[in-house]
Design a protein around this motif. Structure first.
Motif, PDB file in Angstrom:
ATOM      1  N   ASN A 237       0.811  -1.224   0.000  1.00 31.09           N
ATOM      2  CA  ASN A 237       0.000   0.000   0.000  1.00 31.09           C
ATOM      3  C   ASN A 237       0.841   1.270   0.000  1.00 31.09           C
ATOM      4  OD1 ASN A 237      -2.500  -1.325   0.029  1.00 31.09           O
ATOM      5  ND2 ASN A 237      -2.419  -1.599   2.251  1.00 31.09           N
ATOM      6  N   GLY A 238       2.162   1.130  -0.087  1.00 31.64           N
ATOM      7  CA  GLY A 238       3.033   2.295   0.008  1.00 31.64           C
ATOM      8  C   GLY A 238       2.756   3.340  -1.051  1.00 31.64           C
ATOM      9  N   LEU A 239       2.512   2.917  -2.296  1.00 31.74           N
ATOM     10  CA  LEU A 239       2.236   3.886  -3.360  1.00 31.74           C
ATOM     11  C   LEU A 239       0.920   4.605  -3.097  1.00 31.74           C
ATOM     12  CD1 LEU A 239       2.695   5.260  -6.054  1.00 31.74           C
ATOM     13  CD2 LEU A 239       1.700   3.257  -7.196  1.00 31.74           C
ATOM     14  N   HIS A 240      -0.103   3.878  -2.683  1.00 32.35           N
ATOM     15  CA  HIS A 240      -1.400   4.508  -2.396  1.00 32.35           C
ATOM     16  C   HIS A 240      -1.254   5.545  -1.289  1.00 32.35           C
ATOM     17  CE1 HIS A 240      -5.641   5.127  -2.193  1.00 32.35           C
ATOM     18  NE2 HIS A 240      -5.785   4.529  -1.033  1.00 32.35           N
ATOM     19  N   HIS A 241      -0.532   5.202  -0.220  1.00 33.24           N
ATOM     20  CA  HIS A 241      -0.311   6.158   0.869  1.00 33.24           C
ATOM     21  C   HIS A 241       0.476   7.370   0.371  1.00 33.24           C
ATOM     22  CE1 HIS A 241      -2.087   3.372   3.546  1.00 33.24           C
ATOM     23  NE2 HIS A 241      -1.035   2.603   3.752  1.00 33.24           N
ATOM     24  N   ALA A 242       1.458   7.140  -0.510  1.00 32.21           N
ATOM     25  CA  ALA A 242       2.261   8.248  -1.035  1.00 32.21           C
ATOM     26  C   ALA A 242       1.408   9.193  -1.868  1.00 32.21           C
ATOM     27  CB  ALA A 242       3.426   7.710  -1.861  1.00 32.21           C
ATOM     28  N   VAL A 243       0.565   8.646  -2.752  1.00 36.20           N
ATOM     29  CA  VAL A 243      -0.290   9.494  -3.585  1.00 36.20           C
ATOM     30  C   VAL A 243      -1.247  10.293  -2.718  1.00 36.20           C
ATOM     31  CG1 VAL A 243      -2.092   9.484  -5.352  1.00 36.20           C
ATOM     32  CG2 VAL A 243      -0.125   7.980  -5.593  1.00 36.20           C
ATOM     33  N   GLN A 244      -1.835   9.642  -1.713  1.00 27.58           N
ATOM     34  CA  GLN A 244      -2.777  10.326  -0.832  1.00 27.58           C
ATOM     35  C   GLN A 244      -2.079  11.443  -0.038  1.00 27.58           C
ATOM     36  OE1 GLN A 244      -6.169   8.615   0.900  1.00 27.58           O
ATOM     37  NE2 GLN A 244      -6.531   8.739  -1.290  1.00 27.58           N
ATOM     38  N   ALA A 245      -0.872  11.167   0.442  1.00 28.89           N
ATOM     39  CA  ALA A 245      -0.144  12.178   1.207  1.00 28.89           C
ATOM     40  C   ALA A 245       0.257  13.352   0.316  1.00 28.89           C
ATOM     41  CB  ALA A 245       1.096  11.554   1.852  1.00 28.89           C
ATOM     42  N   VAL A 246       0.723  13.057  -0.891  1.00 32.82           N
ATOM     43  CA  VAL A 246       1.102  14.135  -1.811  1.00 32.82           C
ATOM     44  C   VAL A 246      -0.124  14.972  -2.170  1.00 32.82           C
ATOM     45  CG1 VAL A 246       1.922  14.627  -4.150  1.00 32.82           C
ATOM     46  CG2 VAL A 246       3.129  12.965  -2.725  1.00 32.82           C
ATOM     47  N   ALA A 247      -1.280  14.330  -2.333  1.00 34.43           N
ATOM     48  CA  ALA A 247      -2.512  15.072  -2.599  1.00 34.43           C
ATOM     49  C   ALA A 247      -2.846  15.999  -1.442  1.00 34.43           C
ATOM     50  CB  ALA A 247      -3.667  14.103  -2.848  1.00 34.43           C
ATOM     51  N   THR A 248      -2.634  15.533  -0.211  1.00 28.50           N
ATOM     52  CA  THR A 248      -2.875  16.378   0.959  1.00 28.50           C
ATOM     53  C   THR A 248      -1.943  17.579   0.968  1.00 28.50           C
ATOM     54  OG1 THR A 248      -3.659  14.521   2.294  1.00 28.50           O
ATOM     55  CG2 THR A 248      -2.840  16.445   3.489  1.00 28.50           C
ATOM     56  N   LEU A 249      -0.659  17.357   0.711  1.00 32.51           N
ATOM     57  CA  LEU A 249       0.304  18.457   0.665  1.00 32.51           C
ATOM     58  C   LEU A 249      -0.045  19.430  -0.452  1.00 32.51           C
ATOM     59  CD1 LEU A 249       3.524  16.339   1.252  1.00 32.51           C
ATOM     60  CD2 LEU A 249       2.551  18.002   2.858  1.00 32.51           C
ATOM     61  N   HIS A 250      -0.452  18.913  -1.602  1.00 35.09           N
ATOM     62  CA  HIS A 250      -0.869  19.744  -2.731  1.00 35.09           C
ATOM     63  C   HIS A 250      -2.058  20.624  -2.333  1.00 35.09           C
ATOM     64  CE1 HIS A 250      -3.619  20.309  -6.219  1.00 35.09           C
ATOM     65  NE2 HIS A 250      -2.517  20.561  -6.888  1.00 35.09           N
ATOM     66  N   ASN A 251      -3.046  20.030  -1.651  1.00 31.74           N
ATOM     67  CA  ASN A 251      -4.238  20.796  -1.268  1.00 31.74           C
ATOM     68  C   ASN A 251      -3.915  21.853  -0.232  1.00 31.74           C
ATOM     69  OD1 ASN A 251      -5.725  19.252  -3.002  1.00 31.74           O
ATOM     70  ND2 ASN A 251      -6.882  18.154  -1.445  1.00 31.74           N
ATOM     71  N   HIS A 252      -3.072  21.524   0.743  1.00 33.21           N
ATOM     72  CA  HIS A 252      -2.685  22.511   1.760  1.00 33.21           C
ATOM     73  C   HIS A 252      -1.903  23.668   1.132  1.00 33.21           C
ATOM     74  CE1 HIS A 252      -3.978  19.688   4.878  1.00 33.21           C
ATOM     75  NE2 HIS A 252      -3.841  20.674   5.737  1.00 33.21           N
ATOM     76  N   ALA A 253      -1.088  23.347   0.117  1.00 33.42           N
ATOM     77  CA  ALA A 253      -0.311  24.409  -0.532  1.00 33.42           C
ATOM     78  C   ALA A 253      -1.208  25.375  -1.292  1.00 33.42           C
ATOM     79  CB  ALA A 253       0.719  23.786  -1.480  1.00 33.42           C
ATOM     80  N   LEU A 254      -2.339  24.895  -1.819  1.00 34.87           N
ATOM     81  CA  LEU A 254      -3.247  25.757  -2.556  1.00 34.87           C
ATOM     82  C   LEU A 254      -4.202  26.514  -1.638  1.00 34.87           C
ATOM     83  CD1 LEU A 254      -4.266  23.589  -5.658  1.00 34.87           C
ATOM     84  CD2 LEU A 254      -2.553  25.404  -5.512  1.00 34.87           C
ATOM     85  N   ALA A 255      -4.357  26.030  -0.416  1.00 36.71           N
ATOM     86  CA  ALA A 255      -5.276  26.675   0.532  1.00 36.71           C
ATOM     87  C   ALA A 255      -4.681  28.001   0.986  1.00 36.71           C
ATOM     88  CB  ALA A 255      -5.542  25.770   1.725  1.00 36.71           C
ATOM     89  N   THR A 256      -5.562  28.945   1.329  1.00 33.95           N
ATOM     90  CA  THR A 256      -5.082  30.255   1.780  1.00 33.95           C
ATOM     91  C   THR A 256      -4.683  30.199   3.237  1.00 33.95           C
ATOM     92  OG1 THR A 256      -7.376  30.877   2.274  1.00 33.95           O
ATOM     93  CG2 THR A 256      -6.467  31.476   0.119  1.00 33.95           C
TER      94      THR A 256
END
Length: 256
Positions: A237-256
Motif C-alpha cells: 500500500n506504500g504507493l497509495h499512501h504516497a499518492v494520498q499524502a502528496v494530494a494532501t500536501l498539494h491541497n494545503h499548498a493551494l489553501a489560503t
C-alpha cells in the motif's frame, strides 16, 4: 548525532511547499489522527513536526532511508518506522457532497507512476513498469477531491475508473474525462465518425473541453514535484499512501 533538518520555515517551505501556518494546520490534522501515538512504549526520538517534515522530505526527494537518517540525526530503522506510521495519517480527507454539489465541475484522469513492486505495476505505454492511479480534481479550486488505489499500468482508464469506486462520490456532480472514458457516464469530447466530420459547434465544445480538462494535467505536474511519484520504491500500500499524502500536501499548498 544531531540532524541537519528541523521543522523550521526554510526547510518546511523547501520540502513541503507549505508556508509555516499551512504546515501547522497540517500538523494539527496529523495530531488529531493520532500522530503522537498511543502514549505507551518507547517515545519517538523526533518531535511530531520533525517527523512530518521527514515524511515530506522522503516524498519530495525520494532519498533512501540511509540517506535521510543523518539529515535528521536518527537511524535508518527510525526513518522507516516514521514513514510507515505517518504516511497513512497524511491521507487526503474523504470528499463530502455539499449543498451546491450540482454546481461543481470535477475532472478525472489517470496518471502512470513508475513502481518497483511487480504486484502493483505492469509494463505500460510509458515504456516502464508502472501503476495507473485515478485522480479527481475540482476544476475551479484545482484541489484534489479523491484518488483511487493503484492498478497495473496496462489497465485502460475506463476500466480503472469503473473499478475504482470513485463514481460513488460523484453522484450529482458533472465530471469531465478525456476520450478514454467513453461509455462511463462522464462528459467526454465529441468523437469523429467515419464519413461524418464534427460540426462547428462540436469542435467548439471539444476546444472548451480540452481547455478545462488541462487543469488536471497541471495538478499532476505539481504533484510530481514530489519525486516519489516518479519512481516509487514502496511496496504494498506504500504507493497509495504516497499518492494520498502528496494530494494532501498539494491541497494545503493551494489553501489560503
Amino acid at each position: 548525532m544531531g540532524g541537519v533538518l528541523r521543522a523550521e520555515a526554510l526547510w518546511v517551505e523547501t520540502f513541503t511547499g507549505l508556508r509555516m501556518r499551512q504546515f501547522e494546520r497540517l500538523l494539527k490534522v496529523v495530531r488529531e489522527r493520532g500522530g503522537d501515538g498511543p502514549g505507551r512504549g518507547r517515545p519517538w526520538c523526533l518531535p511530531l513536526a520533525d517527523r512530518v517534515l521527514l515524511v515530506a522530505v522522503y516524498y519530495r526527494t525520494n532519498l533512501t532511508m540511509r540517506q535521510l537518517a543523518p539529515l535528521f540525526g536518527c537511524s535508518p530503522a527510525t526513518v522507516c518506522r516514521v514513514i510507515q506510521r505517518l504516511g497513512p495519517l497524511l491521507a487526503i480527507e474523504p470528499a463530502t457532497r455539499s449543498a451546491d454539489a450540482t454546481d461543481r465541475l470535477w475532472i478525472v484522469d489517470g496518471t502512470l507512476i513508475p513502481v518497483r513492486d511487480r504486484n502493483v505495476g505492469a509494463s505500460s505505454r510509458n515504456y516502464r513498469f508502472s501503476a495507473n492511479v485515478q485522480v479527481i480534481i475540482d476544476a475551479d479550486t484545482k484541489l484534489v477531491i479523491a484518488t483511487a488505489p493503484p492498478v497495473p499500468g496496462n489497465t485502460a482508464d475506463a476500466k480503472a475508473w469503473r473499478d475504482s469506486g470513485l463514481a460513488g462520490i460523484c453522484q450529482g456532480v458533472t465530471v469531465l474525462g478525456d476520450g478514454a472514458y467513453i461509455n462511463t457516464g462522464l462528459v467526454v469530447p465529441h468523437r469523429k465518425r467515419p464519413g461524418r466530420p464534427l460540426l462547428p459547434s462540436e469542435e467548439s465544445d471539444n476546444t472548451e473541453h480540452r481547455r478545462v480538462r488541462a487543469r488536471v494535467e497541471h495538478a499532476f505536474a505539481r504533484m510530481k514535484h514530489y519525486k516519489i511519484l516518479r519512481d516509487c520504491r514502496q511496496r504494498g500500500n506504500g504507493l497509495h499512501h504516497a499518492v494520498q499524502a502528496v494530494a494532501t500536501l498539494h491541497n494545503h499548498a493551494l489553501a489560503t
